[in-house]
Scaffold this active site. Structure first.
Site, PDB file in Angstrom:
ATOM      1  N   ARG A 195       0.895  -1.232   0.079  1.00 19.83           N
ATOM      2  CA  ARG A 195       0.085  -0.101  -0.100  1.00 19.83           C
ATOM      3  C   ARG A 195       0.883   1.241  -0.080  1.00 19.83           C
ATOM      4  O   ARG A 195       0.957   1.948  -0.914  1.00 19.83           O
ATOM      5  CB  ARG A 195      -0.890  -0.098   1.292  1.00 19.83           C
ATOM      6  CG  ARG A 195      -2.231   1.013   1.048  1.00 19.83           C
ATOM      7  CD  ARG A 195      -1.648   2.377   1.444  1.00 19.83           C
ATOM      8  NE  ARG A 195      -1.404   2.586   2.694  1.00 19.83           N
ATOM      9  CZ  ARG A 195      -0.545   3.652   3.299  1.00 19.83           C
ATOM     10  NH1 ARG A 195      -0.356   4.569   2.514  1.00 19.83           N
ATOM     11  NH2 ARG A 195      -0.070   3.479   4.540  1.00 19.83           N
ATOM     12  N   ASP A 196       1.545   1.468   1.081  1.00 18.01           N
ATOM     13  CA  ASP A 196       2.623   2.640   1.054  1.00 18.01           C
ATOM     14  C   ASP A 196       3.631   2.646  -0.023  1.00 18.01           C
ATOM     15  O   ASP A 196       3.939   3.399  -0.639  1.00 18.01           O
ATOM     16  CB  ASP A 196       3.205   2.763   2.417  1.00 18.01           C
ATOM     17  CG  ASP A 196       3.393   4.118   2.921  1.00 18.01           C
ATOM     18  OD1 ASP A 196       3.808   4.941   2.245  1.00 18.01           O
ATOM     19  OD2 ASP A 196       3.282   4.478   4.081  1.00 18.01           O
ATOM     20  N   HIS A 246       3.311   4.024  -3.738  1.00 18.29           N
ATOM     21  CA  HIS A 246       3.662   5.361  -3.863  1.00 18.29           C
ATOM     22  C   HIS A 246       5.236   5.088  -4.808  1.00 18.29           C
ATOM     23  O   HIS A 246       5.314   5.754  -5.848  1.00 18.29           O
ATOM     24  CB  HIS A 246       4.072   6.250  -2.889  1.00 18.29           C
ATOM     25  CG  HIS A 246       2.718   6.549  -2.174  1.00 18.29           C
ATOM     26  ND1 HIS A 246       1.764   7.358  -2.729  1.00 18.29           N
ATOM     27  CD2 HIS A 246       2.380   6.185  -1.070  1.00 18.29           C
ATOM     28  CE1 HIS A 246       0.701   7.521  -1.878  1.00 18.29           C
ATOM     29  NE2 HIS A 246       1.189   6.874  -0.720  1.00 18.29           N
ATOM     30  N   SER A 257       3.083  10.779   9.027  1.00 20.50           N
ATOM     31  CA  SER A 257       3.173  10.859   7.503  1.00 20.50           C
ATOM     32  C   SER A 257       4.419  11.571   6.915  1.00 20.50           C
ATOM     33  O   SER A 257       4.809  11.064   5.912  1.00 20.50           O
ATOM     34  CB  SER A 257       1.793  11.607   7.156  1.00 20.50           C
ATOM     35  OG  SER A 257       0.842  11.158   7.833  1.00 20.50           O
ATOM     36  N   HIS A 288       2.641   4.582  13.288  1.00 19.35           N
ATOM     37  CA  HIS A 288       3.063   4.230  11.547  1.00 19.35           C
ATOM     38  C   HIS A 288       4.201   5.400  11.528  1.00 19.35           C
ATOM     39  O   HIS A 288       3.904   6.620  11.572  1.00 19.35           O
ATOM     40  CB  HIS A 288       1.595   4.310  10.740  1.00 19.35           C
ATOM     41  CG  HIS A 288       2.178   4.517   9.369  1.00 19.35           C
ATOM     42  ND1 HIS A 288       2.042   3.364   8.327  1.00 19.35           N
ATOM     43  CD2 HIS A 288       2.609   5.562   8.580  1.00 19.35           C
ATOM     44  CE1 HIS A 288       2.530   3.887   7.132  1.00 19.35           C
ATOM     45  NE2 HIS A 288       2.764   4.962   7.258  1.00 19.35           N
ATOM     46  N   HIS A 321       7.698   6.983   9.336  1.00 14.45           N
ATOM     47  CA  HIS A 321       8.346   7.068   8.059  1.00 14.45           C
ATOM     48  C   HIS A 321       9.831   7.393   8.337  1.00 14.45           C
ATOM     49  O   HIS A 321      10.240   8.033   9.147  1.00 14.45           O
ATOM     50  CB  HIS A 321       7.823   8.077   7.025  1.00 14.45           C
ATOM     51  CG  HIS A 321       6.512   7.855   6.332  1.00 14.45           C
ATOM     52  ND1 HIS A 321       6.671   7.161   5.108  1.00 14.45           N
ATOM     53  CD2 HIS A 321       5.408   7.646   6.617  1.00 14.45           C
ATOM     54  CE1 HIS A 321       5.494   6.607   4.497  1.00 14.45           C
ATOM     55  NE2 HIS A 321       4.581   7.012   5.556  1.00 14.45           N
ATOM     56  N   TYR A 376       4.163  15.723   4.026  1.00 17.01           N
ATOM     57  CA  TYR A 376       3.361  14.416   3.785  1.00 17.01           C
ATOM     58  C   TYR A 376       4.454  13.793   2.631  1.00 17.01           C
ATOM     59  O   TYR A 376       4.952  14.147   1.651  1.00 17.01           O
ATOM     60  CB  TYR A 376       2.095  14.673   3.137  1.00 17.01           C
ATOM     61  CG  TYR A 376       1.221  13.589   3.070  1.00 17.01           C
ATOM     62  CD1 TYR A 376       0.715  12.949   4.288  1.00 17.01           C
ATOM     63  CD2 TYR A 376       0.722  13.011   1.744  1.00 17.01           C
ATOM     64  CE1 TYR A 376      -0.078  11.842   4.469  1.00 17.01           C
ATOM     65  CE2 TYR A 376      -0.179  11.961   2.106  1.00 17.01           C
ATOM     66  CZ  TYR A 376      -0.775  11.404   3.125  1.00 17.01           C
ATOM     67  OH  TYR A 376      -1.587  10.404   2.983  1.00 17.01           O
TER      68      TYR A 376
END
Length: 341
Positions: free
Chosen positions: A17-18, A21, A171, A198, A200, A289
């Site tokens: 999913r991520d 991108h 995010s 979550h 990054h 983001y």
């Protein structure tokens, strides 16, 4: 799965999913089947599958998918013997119609995502997902951009709508460990449901942040194998598992198999190696983001400006997910200023 008497820690693998991108939303059904099968055999708890921007994200603004996401979700469900398939839904992008479709073909978990100050828009979707019999989590995005008090207030709203867990969602990859600690601790003390995190890796602290979250009581965490996620990726799942094992957490996921998944299954799919380059570093630094990176790089090339300047300006304007159209506006403005100098 437990360490002492603590609640079990459960991982959601987000590379499908991520990672969409990074793949410019061009995953094929065969790739999804291959990755899902390998993750399932390794013992992964949840595997998230959808467009990078969640259900309904295949648009000109967010990027068109090569394959309809429902076909990808169905393929993933078909490959799972023990893992459960999760989906992401951002109200305003995805609808309850698409959520019902995903549930009908076998998705068991939905994370309903909103900007950290806009939890109120999630009420209908959370309640509908509960009616469908799905497991439901709230996903408070851009968590670095709000005060701890506001985060708690919004988490309580999601809890009141029926969310079974609320995630602190970094995010932008902008949070530092002490900031994760205070946010997770505040939610843990204020809510009666599970807390998730979550991260990054834009500032190279995604694994450290995730460990910090667990130490403060988070029981739902995310990872992306081989760091396949937006920006510099997420907490690298196989690394995270190794660290957790060293710390005494037993998650019933085969570490060697996850290493093999990273090296032999996912790595060959990567268009370029996942690393912290200047664009993703600036996103973490500016608090932007993570999925904006490719859009900013394309806009920079089109208008002959520096992508870093675009990202810094977006950070100053506190642009949030869903405002991708602002990237071109900022690039055009910077180009105009450049010509006038």
């Amino acid at each position: 799965m437990r360490r002492n008497s603590e609640r079990p820690v459960r991982i959601t693998e987000v590379c499908l999913r991520d990672g969409s991108h990074v793949m410019k939303h061009q995953f094929t059904e065969e790739q999804v089947r291959f990755v899902t099968r390998a993750l399932d055999e390794a013992g992964m708890h949840y595997i998230e599958v959808s467009h990078g921007d969640g259900l309904g994200g295949s648009t000109l603004q967010y990027g068109k998918s090569l394959v309809n996401e429902m076909k990808l979700i169905e393929a993933a469900v078909d490959e799972c013997k023990q893992a459960q398939i999760a989906v992401l839904l951002i109200p305003g992008i995805g609808t309850i119609h698409e959520l019902k479709q995903a549930a009908n073909i076998g998705a068991k978990l939905v994370r309903v995502a909103t900007h950290v100050t806009e939890a109120d828009v999630s009420a209908q979707h959370i309640q509908f997902a509960r009616e469908l019999g799905m497991e439901v989590c709230g996903f408070l995005m851009m968590a670095h951009s709000a005060s701890v008090e506001k985060l708690v207030e919004q988490g309580k709203l999601m809890e009141s709508y029926g969310a079974e867990a609320v995630y602190v969602t970094d995010s932008a990859g902008a949070l530092l460990p002490h900031e994760v600690r205070e946010r997770i601790r505040a939610l843990r003390q204020s809510l009666n449901i599970e807390i998730g995190f979550h991260g990054h890796n834009n500032l190279s602290v995604a694994v450290a942040n995730t460990i910090t979250a667990i130490e403060e009581g988070a029981t739902r965490i995310d990872g992306s194998v081989r760091c396949l996620g937006a920006g510099a990726g997420n907490a690298q799942t196989e690394v995270l598992l190794a660290v957790l094992d060293r710390m005494g957490y037993k998650l019933d996921i085969d570490l060697y198999k996850m290493m093999d998944v990273a090296e032999e299954v996912v790595a060959p799919l990567l268009p370029v190696p996942q690393e912290i380059q200047k664009g993703s570093l600036v996103m973490g630094y500016a608090g932007v983001y993570s999925s904006f990176l490719l859009h900013a790089e394309r806009a920079a090339q089109r208008f002959n400006v520096d992508a870093r300047d675009i990202l810094i300006e977006l950070g100053k304007r506190k642009v949030v997910g869903g405002q991708e159209d602002m990237i071109l506006d900022v690039a055009a403005e910077l180009a105009k200023i450049k010509m006038e100098v």
